[in-house]
Design a protein around this motif. Structure first.
Motif, short mmCIF file in Angstrom:
data_model
loop_
_atom_site.label_atom_id
_atom_site.label_comp_id
_atom_site.label_asym_id
_atom_site.label_seq_id
_atom_site.Cartn_x
_atom_site.Cartn_y
_atom_site.Cartn_z
N TYR A 119 0.89 -1.33 0.13
CA TYR A 119 0.01 -0.09 0.06
C TYR A 119 0.96 1.06 0.16
O TYR A 119 0.31 2.39 0.51
CB TYR A 119 -0.87 -0.10 1.12
N HIS B 53 -7.55 0.16 -6.21
CA HIS B 53 -6.41 -0.11 -5.23
C HIS B 53 -6.30 1.30 -4.41
O HIS B 53 -5.90 1.02 -3.15
CB HIS B 53 -5.14 -0.32 -5.95
N THR C 74 -6.16 1.16 -0.40
CA THR C 74 -5.19 2.07 0.50
C THR C 74 -5.75 3.02 1.52
O THR C 74 -5.03 2.93 2.44
CB THR C 74 -4.28 2.84 -0.88
#
Length: 441
Positions: free
Chosen positions: A24, A40, A44
């Motif tokens: 991350y 994503h 994150t």
């Protein structure tokens, strides 16, 4: 953090990897495009928001506001990744962020102005209080961190010979803040972090500071508690270390500040006018404060300087003292910066130079040698406690605008002042409506 995880920083003997969970980090974002990047990025934000310390506060409840994947890709790869952020000084990054905070505060629809105290006022208060390199400082309602930041900058500017240990203490341990609103706390933590203050452990705790005493005291308290709040926040606060039980949040904060101070600790608190004259618990708090503390200065602030519209406020300066049979307050010096002063947020904003005379009259080098002026008057303790309800809402200057229309400010300023008053009235009506909605009985 990504730049600090690259050479030559990784070759330093005291190198510590950044506290970013695997998978991350920044590289994980740069390696993705389009929908994959967007999904994503959301994961994150959620992951970083669950981390302890500074990261968790900054990313708590953070959401992706960029709905177009192509735009997010361009932002990450072309605009952010192409910049070398470590070459920018903390002053540049911090000042840019402060500018964004002030711009956000000007948007009355978001309500962000209630967390933003005018920076010229903060600077003048800090200049009068003069924190030192070993002073521990607290703001129990820190908002975007303006008081903590100004105190830090004052100490650095006036103590150029501090060693690394003193600088580290100032950065990590001298400044303490509480903020109950998640979004405001995030702004405050980020503000301090971009100015090089704090590290993995945040200086700001997200909590209701009024709920209980934190178990530690401070040499100085600088704060502008919120003047309004939700109906749920207006319940009475019962604490054994308070003089009075009341639902008035400003009176509760004033009592709370007194409990936070060390003996001989010093405070500067922004309070609305009602704290000066309200009866009942207000009279009790004022009488006890004058008796148990040295309440030495009151600054009457002009209208039109706060982003929360229509606020009439003051700054109360006092020192906590040990138990004594005799009252500690001997003289209260009141400086009137309100009568015949006209400020607005845009046409005639408050500047630091507008407070030069107050700081000079405050005389931080030797308060005992103050001299009365047209705007600064001294009131003895016996005179104050004889006033009805120990009313500290004191004026003596003639309001020229009432008697002589030739002294009125320009029409544009008058119009803006009227608009601010109307907005304040609307805010109050919305609060009343919210109270009825939450408790229809």
């Amino acid at each position: 953090m990504h730049e600090r995880s690259q050479p030559p920083y990784t070759l330093l003997p005291n190198y510590l990897p950044p506290p970013i969970p695997d998978g991350y980090d920044w590289s994980s974002l740069v390696s993705r495009d389009g929908d994959d990047l967007e999904s994503h990025y959301r994961r994150t934000l959620e992951t970083l928001g669950s981390q302890p310390g500074t990261l968790g506060v900054i990313f708590s409840k953070a959401q992706n506001r960029i709905q177009e994947p192509a735009m997010l890709t361009r932002l990450v790869k072309e605009l952010i990744d192409s910049e070398n952020w470590l070459t920018l000084s903390a002053d540049v990054k911090g000042d840019a962020y402060e500018s964004l905070l002030e711009r956000n505060a000007q948007d009355v629809k978001t309500g962000a102005g209630q967390y933003f105290t005018p920076r010229p006022l903060i600077q003048a208060i800090v200049d009068a209080m003069r924190p030192e390199s070993d002073t521990t400082i607290c703001d129990p309602a820190c908002g975007t961190g303006g008081f903590l930041l100004a105190a830090h900058d004052y100490i650095v500017a006036n103590n150029p010979s501090m060693d690394q240990g003193q600088l580290a203490h100032l950065r990590d341990h001298a400044l303490h803040g509480w903020e109950i609103v998640d979004s405001a706390a995030r702004l405050g933590v980020m503000n301090l972090y971009l100015h090089g203050i704090g590290g993995d452990e945040t200086n700001i705790i997200v909590d209701d500071s009024l709920r209980t005493h934190p178990g530690v005291n401070f040499d100085m308290v600088l704060t502008n508690p919120p003047f309004v709040g939700s109906p749920a926040s207006r319940s009475s606060v019962e604490r054994p270390d308070f003089w009075a039980t009341t639902s008035n949040k400003q009176l509760n904060f004033l009592q709370h500040v007194r409990t936070l101070l060390t003996i001989h600790g010093r405070a500067a608190v922004v309070v609305p006018d009602n704290v000066l004259f309200e009866g009942g618990a207000g009279e009790t708090v004022r009488r006890q404060l004058l008796n148990d503390c040295d309440v030495h200065t009151l600054l009457r602030l002009p209208t039109g300087i706060f982003y929360a519209q229509g606020v009439k406020a003051n700054v109360l300066f006092f020192d906590r003292k040990p138990a004594s049979e005799a009252p500690w307050t001997q003289d209260l010096w009141i400086y009137d910066l309100r009568t015949n002063k006209h400020f607005t947020l845009k046409a005639n904003p408050l500047k630091r130079s507008d407070l030069d005379d107050f700081v000079s009259c405050f005389n931080p080098e030797d308060r005992l040698s103050r001299q009365e002026t047209e705007r600064l008057h001294r009131f003895e303790y016996d005179e104050l406690v004889k006033r009805d309800k120990v009313n500290l809402d004191i004026f003596w200057l003639r309001d020229e605008s009432i008697e002589d229309t030739s002294n009125l400010p320009p029409p544009g300023i008058i119009a803006e002042e009227i608009l601010e008053d109307l907005r304040a009235a609307l805010d109050q009506l919305e609060e009343i409506a919210a109270d009825f909605a939450s408790d229809p009985v």
